[in-house]
Write a protein that holds these residues in place. Structure first.
Motif, mmCIF file in Angstrom:
data_model
loop_
_atom_site.group_PDB
_atom_site.id
_atom_site.type_symbol
_atom_site.label_atom_id
_atom_site.label_comp_id
_atom_site.label_asym_id
_atom_site.label_seq_id
_atom_site.Cartn_x
_atom_site.Cartn_y
_atom_site.Cartn_z
ATOM 1 N N ASN A 237 28.444 27.478 31.776
ATOM 2 C CA ASN A 237 29.163 28.596 32.372
ATOM 3 C C ASN A 237 28.632 28.763 33.783
ATOM 4 O OD1 ASN A 237 29.814 31.384 33.153
ATOM 5 N ND2 ASN A 237 30.590 31.535 31.066
ATOM 6 N N LEU A 238 29.466 28.413 34.764
ATOM 7 C CA LEU A 238 29.089 28.487 36.173
ATOM 8 C C LEU A 238 29.699 29.727 36.780
ATOM 9 C CD1 LEU A 238 27.862 27.465 38.783
ATOM 10 C CD2 LEU A 238 29.805 25.904 39.029
ATOM 11 N N HIS A 239 28.872 30.736 36.967
ATOM 12 C CA HIS A 239 29.260 32.011 37.576
ATOM 13 C C HIS A 239 30.534 32.581 36.938
ATOM 14 C CE1 HIS A 239 27.607 34.645 40.550
ATOM 15 N NE2 HIS A 239 28.804 34.952 40.975
ATOM 16 N N LEU B 261 24.934 38.364 39.983
ATOM 17 C CA LEU B 261 25.360 37.925 38.659
ATOM 18 C C LEU B 261 26.868 37.705 38.642
ATOM 19 C CD1 LEU B 261 23.197 40.298 36.431
ATOM 20 C CD2 LEU B 261 22.586 38.110 37.468
ATOM 21 N N SER B 262 27.346 37.004 37.649
ATOM 22 C CA SER B 262 28.771 36.674 37.571
ATOM 23 C C SER B 262 29.651 37.910 37.404
ATOM 24 C CB SER B 262 29.039 35.678 36.442
ATOM 25 O OG SER B 262 28.654 36.226 35.199
ATOM 26 N N ASN B 263 29.078 39.015 36.918
ATOM 27 C CA ASN B 263 29.862 40.244 36.749
ATOM 28 C C ASN B 263 29.854 41.117 38.006
ATOM 29 O OD1 ASN B 263 27.308 41.363 36.752
ATOM 30 N ND2 ASN B 263 27.427 42.194 34.686
ATOM 31 N N GLY B 264 29.248 40.614 39.087
ATOM 32 C CA GLY B 264 29.205 41.343 40.346
ATOM 33 C C GLY B 264 27.951 42.182 40.535
ATOM 34 N N GLN B 265 27.181 42.346 39.490
ATOM 35 C CA GLN B 265 25.934 43.114 39.556
ATOM 36 C C GLN B 265 24.888 42.334 40.351
ATOM 37 O OE1 GLN B 265 24.662 44.664 35.737
ATOM 38 N NE2 GLN B 265 22.522 44.210 36.231
ATOM 39 N N VAL B 266 24.048 43.036 41.090
ATOM 40 C CA VAL B 266 22.941 42.414 41.811
ATOM 41 C C VAL B 266 21.641 42.881 41.174
ATOM 42 C CG1 VAL B 266 21.757 42.208 44.034
ATOM 43 C CG2 VAL B 266 24.269 42.276 43.958
ATOM 44 N N ASP B 267 20.831 41.923 40.730
ATOM 45 C CA ASP B 267 19.530 42.219 40.129
ATOM 46 C C ASP B 267 18.438 41.618 40.997
ATOM 47 O OD1 ASP B 267 20.701 43.486 37.995
ATOM 48 O OD2 ASP B 267 20.255 41.918 36.525
#
Length: 129
Positions: free
Chosen positions: A6-8, A87-93
């Motif tokens: 699963n790429l991004h 992250l792929s869901n748009g979240q930044v960690d």
């Protein structure tokens, strides 16, 4: 052997080392990415390897899938600060810089994970979460 990559957020099946290497090249072309490799037949409960990368910074997470144990890579344990990852869901960690390992080493770990049928790659220093 067949695994799901699963790429991004975009899943695809990989059934050979050359197919995996092609996907790794595509991941390298992105400025940032979240990359997962799981056993295709048991993606929810089998072992999984994840790479988060932002430019030259990358770290790995290994999920055993059997005993709920998870591990993260260890790079320079003396490194200070953190690095943010999209992250792929748009979240930044943000994760510690000390977890970062060489991007090429991460890619080699993906190949080792594939060849070993989901075993945790030995060439990476790991710490249990």
């Amino acid at each position: 052997m067949t695994m799901e990559l699963n790429l991004h957020g975009e899943p695809r099946v990989v059934d050979s080392v050359p197919a995996l290497e092609q996907s790794l090249l595509q991941a390298r072309a992105l400025a940032q990415c979240e990359l997962w490799l799981t056993m295709a037949e048991d993606a929810e409960q089998g072992p999984a390897l994840c790479m988060l990368r932002n430019g030259g910074n990358a770290w790995l997470m290994y999920l055993s899938g059997q005993d709920d144990l998870s591990y993260h890579s260890l790079g320079d344990e003396e490194a200070q600060g953190g690095c943010s990852y999209l992250l792929s869901n748009g979240q930044v960690d943000e994760y510690p810089e000390a977890w970062c390992v060489d991007v090429a080493g991460c890619e080699q770990a993906f190949v080792a994970f594939f060849k070993a049928g989901g075993a945790r790659p030995d060439a990476i220093a790991w710490e249990a979460d």
